[in-house]
Design a protein around this motif. Sequence first.
Motif, PDB file in Angstrom:
ATOM      1  N   GLU A  37      -6.252  -3.585   0.506  1.00 46.55           N
ATOM      2  CA  GLU A  37      -6.600  -4.639   1.461  1.00 46.55           C
ATOM      3  C   GLU A  37      -5.516  -5.706   1.506  1.00 46.55           C
ATOM      4  O   GLU A  37      -5.150  -6.198   2.579  1.00 46.55           O
ATOM      5  N   SER A  38      -4.990  -6.061   0.349  1.00 52.69           N
ATOM      6  CA  SER A  38      -3.900  -7.034   0.304  1.00 52.69           C
ATOM      7  C   SER A  38      -2.669  -6.499   1.014  1.00 52.69           C
ATOM      8  O   SER A  38      -1.986  -7.216   1.755  1.00 52.69           O
ATOM      9  N   GLU A  73      -0.287  -6.418   8.569  1.00 48.68           N
ATOM     10  CA  GLU A  73      -0.708  -7.067   9.813  1.00 48.68           C
ATOM     11  C   GLU A  73       0.149  -8.295  10.121  1.00 48.68           C
ATOM     12  O   GLU A  73       0.531  -8.533  11.273  1.00 48.68           O
ATOM     13  N   ARG A  74       0.452  -9.082   9.086  1.00 45.30           N
ATOM     14  CA  ARG A  74       1.313 -10.245   9.290  1.00 45.30           C
ATOM     15  C   ARG A  74       2.704  -9.831   9.756  1.00 45.30           C
ATOM     16  O   ARG A  74       3.308 -10.471  10.614  1.00 45.30           O
ATOM     17  N   ARG A  75       3.194  -8.739   9.188  1.00 44.33           N
ATOM     18  CA  ARG A  75       4.526  -8.260   9.590  1.00 44.33           C
ATOM     19  C   ARG A  75       4.541  -7.841  11.058  1.00 44.33           C
ATOM     20  O   ARG A  75       5.475  -8.144  11.807  1.00 44.33           O
ATOM     21  N   GLU A 105       4.503 -10.871  13.315  1.00 46.40           N
ATOM     22  CA  GLU A 105       5.819 -11.516  13.373  1.00 46.40           C
ATOM     23  C   GLU A 105       6.768 -10.720  14.265  1.00 46.40           C
ATOM     24  O   GLU A 105       7.565 -11.291  15.015  1.00 46.40           O
ATOM     25  N   GLU A 106       6.688  -9.399  14.205  1.00 49.27           N
ATOM     26  CA  GLU A 106       7.534  -8.564  15.059  1.00 49.27           C
ATOM     27  C   GLU A 106       7.147  -8.745  16.529  1.00 49.27           C
ATOM     28  O   GLU A 106       7.997  -8.771  17.419  1.00 49.27           O
ATOM     29  N   ALA A 107       5.822  -8.881  16.785  1.00 51.53           N
ATOM     30  CA  ALA A 107       5.361  -9.012  18.170  1.00 51.53           C
ATOM     31  C   ALA A 107       5.820 -10.322  18.802  1.00 51.53           C
ATOM     32  O   ALA A 107       5.929 -10.426  20.026  1.00 51.53           O
TER      33      ALA A 107
END
Length: 459
Positions: free
Chosen positions: A252-253, A259-261, A264-266
Amino acid sequence: MLDTSGVVFLQLGAMAALAFYVAANLGANDVANSMGTSVGSKALTLRQAIIVAGILEFSGAVLFGQGVSETLATGVVNAQVFAAQPQVFLIGMVSVLIACGIWLQIATSRGLPVSSSHAVVGAIAGFSCVAAGINAVDWRTIGTISLTWVATPVASGALAALFYSVVKYSILDRPDPLSQMREWIPWLSAALLSVFGIIVLPSVVDVALVQTGAIAAAHDRFGWNLPIHDFVIGIGSIGAIGLTLNSWKKLESVEKQEERRKKEEAKGDKGFGPSTKSSPTPTLPHTLIEQQMARFQVLSACFVAFAHGSNDVGNAVAPLAAIAYIRRTGSFPSEDFSVPLWILVVGGAGIVIGLAIWGKNVIATVGEKIIELQPSGGFCAELATATTVLLASRFGLPVSTSHALVGAVVGVGLIKAWKTVRLQTLLSIGSAWLVTIPIAAVLGASIFSIAQSILDFRF
């Protein structure tokens, strides 16, 4: 009681030193069975592997090494032949220690994983033929062991290929491998705890609950009649559930980081073009998957190290146990034969020292020189090795963990990328397997002949 006069004490000390030497070579060679794939896949560093294996191998050897030692000490020869001449058997066991130590050191120096069990059996057969003729050897046992040269690596390789195929096609090759990993974590946990729990837990429960009288006390006080296998299943189930929950938490971590990565790419930060943004996307999830698999592999390596220490220490100390018994009783080892704790400590300490000094050669061969391993492949190889050894034990078949692990690594390589399997390394390993029993037999026979010619059978 054991005669503690100066001469006898020095003699027994010299034999203990020989057994320590054999155990050191065994630790240097057979440690690849438990830690080679973990180091090769980078799940553990060499230093970490040596520390972890040292602790667990020693614990397994001292706590649970007695049964195998008793079998090897008397199981290969015809007891009736040596019952009337125990001193001849004693000299033969000294020859076995020297022969096995020499061959294991030669194989280890060349980085070749060989079977210490086969070396001990070959040396015992060699001196027995010289001492009392070919009828002194149980040739059916020798023939069965020889058949395992082919059966063990083939069976283990097939299981490893099956396991890795499931992991590859169900997790690694899927569009969303992290999601698939979440679904498969309970199954991987159950498989790991089932196989290794059956190998390790029965012995642990026996020592902790049966030999201490805890189960008998519970029965007397509360009337509980609890079979040992219920405890094994219960502990294994709790372990599998705990491992699953912990792995889900770790995953999960990792998923949150992923998801954060992606967010940031989006955003399309300045200075990052489409090519740079897309390049890490296919590989990063697989890197994260391998990190998760590394945890399973490290745990599996710990189980293998403990089980290996409890089984293979007998190869080093069985001759010493027979020597000590003959010195104490003056007779051939019989039904009341048992292995003293101090002998198991000598064997366990030798395994740890040999592993620390010489273990890197064979670790490198199994973990790096056959194929390039990742944690997913290493885990499947270790799981297949343990399954093969477990099934063989259930049918009473003597197998080599070295043979099983090498076959498993090859099985993973054939599924992963068969062209990457290094055939030259396999040829070298196979040659060492084929000559182990004959070379050990010749060494054992030669050393016994020399000893017999210069000693008057008064040790």
